[in-house]
Design a protein around this motif. Structure first.
Motif, short mmCIF file in Angstrom:
data_model
loop_
_atom_site.label_atom_id
_atom_site.label_comp_id
_atom_site.label_asym_id
_atom_site.label_seq_id
_atom_site.Cartn_x
_atom_site.Cartn_y
_atom_site.Cartn_z
N THR A 12 37.08 41.61 24.59
CA THR A 12 37.18 40.71 26.00
C THR A 12 35.65 40.69 26.35
O THR A 12 34.89 41.87 26.17
N GLU A 16 32.07 37.44 31.92
CA GLU A 16 32.08 36.00 32.07
C GLU A 16 33.32 35.62 32.61
O GLU A 16 34.40 35.67 31.92
N THR A 17 33.62 35.72 33.99
CA THR A 17 34.64 35.23 34.71
C THR A 17 34.31 33.95 35.58
O THR A 17 33.63 34.02 36.06
N THR A 18 35.04 32.83 35.20
CA THR A 18 35.01 31.63 35.92
C THR A 18 35.97 31.52 36.78
O THR A 18 37.04 32.38 36.91
N TRP A 19 35.92 30.44 37.65
CA TRP A 19 37.06 30.45 38.70
C TRP A 19 38.37 30.01 38.16
O TRP A 19 39.45 30.31 38.39
N SER A 20 38.34 29.31 36.95
CA SER A 20 39.84 29.03 36.28
C SER A 20 40.36 30.28 35.77
O SER A 20 41.61 30.47 35.90
N THR A 21 39.52 31.16 35.11
CA THR A 21 40.01 32.53 34.69
C THR A 21 40.38 33.21 35.82
O THR A 21 41.71 34.01 35.70
N THR A 22 39.85 33.26 36.98
CA THR A 22 40.45 33.96 37.97
C THR A 22 41.54 33.76 38.68
O THR A 22 42.63 34.41 38.80
N TYR A 23 41.72 32.17 38.45
CA TYR A 23 42.81 31.69 39.00
C TYR A 23 43.91 31.91 38.16
O TYR A 23 45.19 32.19 38.72
N LYS A 24 43.82 31.79 36.92
CA LYS A 24 44.95 32.24 35.97
C LYS A 24 45.40 33.46 35.98
O LYS A 24 46.63 33.68 35.96
N ASN A 25 44.46 34.41 36.23
CA ASN A 25 44.92 35.79 36.38
C ASN A 25 45.74 36.12 37.75
O ASN A 25 46.66 36.63 37.85
#
Length: 110
Positions: A12, A16-25
């Motif tokens: 992992t 690198e955390t994007t806004w879409s990754t944060t939203y999905k989490n």
């Protein structure tokens, strides 16, 4: 047989955390409380946004198109909730309705 099995390591990249990754989490974690999120979205929509818009339309003389758009936005939130869809669909529907309601409220005030 144990010598033939290869172990794989899950890699992992936490940097690198994007806004879409944060939203999905966030959506994955919020799925446990789906009923609470649905009730909150419906309460805000039905008890805050819609009455505020209707009062401003009555006071400032809004048009019929504003009423029609506000009712479609209410349905936009209501359909995913009554269809028992996941939070992944409730959040964007509520966000879209929220933005449209605020836009119409600002139009009425100006």
């Amino acid at each position: 047989m144990a010598t033939l099995a290869q172990s794989t390591t899950a890699y992992t990249n936490a940097a690198e955390t994007t806004w879409s990754t944060t939203y999905k989490n966030f959506v994955a974690n919020a799925e446990f409380n789906r009923f609470g999120w649905a009730a909150t979205a419906l309460a805000i929509q039905g008890c805050v946004l819609s009455p505020t818009l209707l009062l401003l339309m009555a006071y400032f003389g809004g048009g019929d198109w504003q009423f029609l758009v506000s009712m479609f936005c209410f349905l936009l939130v209501l359909v995913p909730i009554l269809s028992a869809m996941s939070v992944k669909y409730i959040f964007p529907a509520f966000a879209t309705s929220f933005v449209i309601h605020l836009t119409i409220i600002v139009i009425d005030l100006l």
